[in-house]
Scaffold this motif. Sequence first.
Motif: not given
Length: 427
Positions: A24-29, A412-416
């Motif tokens: 989450a940190e890496e993708m800047g969520l 996966a996280i991006h889609r959710v």
Amino acid sequence: MAVVKRTSENVLLRTALANFYGAAEEMGLPDGLTDILAHSERKTCVSVPVEMDDGSIRVFEGFRVLHSSALGPGKGGVRFHQDVCMDECEALAFMMTWKCSLAGIPYGGGKGGVNCDSLKLSAKEKERIARTFAARIEPVVGAMTDVPAPDLGTDPQTMVWFTDTISKMRGRLEPAIFTGKPVSFWGARGRGAATGLGVATCAKALLDVVGAQVKGGKVTVQGFGNVGSFTAKFLHEFGMKVVAISDITGTYYCPDGLDIPKALAHAANDPKRLLTGFEKVQPGVKKMECADIFDIECEVMLPCAMEGAINAKNADKIKAKFIVEGANGPTTPEADEILAKKGVLVIPDFLANSAGVIGSYYEWCQDLSGDFWTEERYNERLVHQMTENFMRVWNYSKEHNVRMRRAAFLAAIHRVAEAVKMRGLFL
Ligand SMILES: NC(=O)c1ccc[n+]([C@@H]2O[C@H](COP(=O)([O-])OP(=O)(O)OC[C@H]3O[C@@H](n4cnc5c(N)ncnc54)[C@H](O)[C@@H]3O)[C@@H](O)[C@H]2O)c1
């Protein structure tokens, strides 16, 4: 306000949370979305009072966790195992959310279980536990709410007991609430072998993409239950040399390759489906300790037994070039780092073993439509979908220069997260 990170004493939940926060940190969520996805929507705990065969009463604990329903109904297995607890179920429900998202199917993540030792139960005791558990979780499961499936210690018969109990309580047949049912009762042809076919397909796709030889390539498979046995079967059919298999009775090793059809027949004839005595069936097979499987040199090692199997204590010993995770959470984060330093490439569980849930989705589609497919159609679609999913993550990992586990997580996280954003916070 910065996210207050959750953690747990339970190795599996600690691993699931650490992996999620890192990605989450890496993708800047954004913090809000990170916090939402770090918590489960619903955690149900029930008591399961059961009369045992000797007339005594025992009360087991049962659990069902729905981590996220952003993409669709919850999906995930039910375990009958003495170590089942709420944190373990939550960790596995987390993984199901990412797995379903990555697989491109319309499901969220769920998981459950009962803390009983399935190997010590008679069939009647198991049935009573299954029916009482199903009745007690009835309010939170349904074809469009949460759809359980088999896992450790449960099987198609257990799914029939679950389905029958809830159908009778509701006064109508509810075939699409549980997947992994027998073909003779609303099950799907191909579902029994689906997870193993997908794990083996991933291993083959990996060897193909790195330009390694599939035929004759050496592999080892830890665990010889549903996932491990079918993984070994399909690897053997692809022409690979399965040099070691293991279960709770030990490791069975043959440098020239094991006779997998013989091992499958041997386990099928054992009352507990174990490999006990297999060293006497095939000449040249050596029986070793369970842990010895990690010392064996091979191209691909496939952990298909339990979580935490590859950890800080044994990761350094591993002599495989690649690991394809058939089990859920078999590699701890500490082991992941050790393996990366050694140059061992790991294909993560929620990609490698996602054919089980993709196969469940096929079964659910058939149950909802009443249109049943042939096994050929099922397997063909599965192999195609698994190879595509593998290549999508492989290409992402190369393009962004991240490891496969991270690449799979980010996608996966991006889609959710997109679904949560789109649907909003109501309820
Ligand atoms: N069944 C599915 O469709 C499915 C799908 C996805 C993921 N999984 C995961 O795969 C794993 C295995 O599930 P399964 O359905 O095959 O369970 P299973 O109960 O059918 O088989 C488990 C196997 O692991 C062996 N085992 C246990 N501890 C061991 C040890 N220390 N060393 C060697 N072998 C050991 C058992 O003897 C058995 O052969 C679990 O992590 C499960 O969550 C299962």
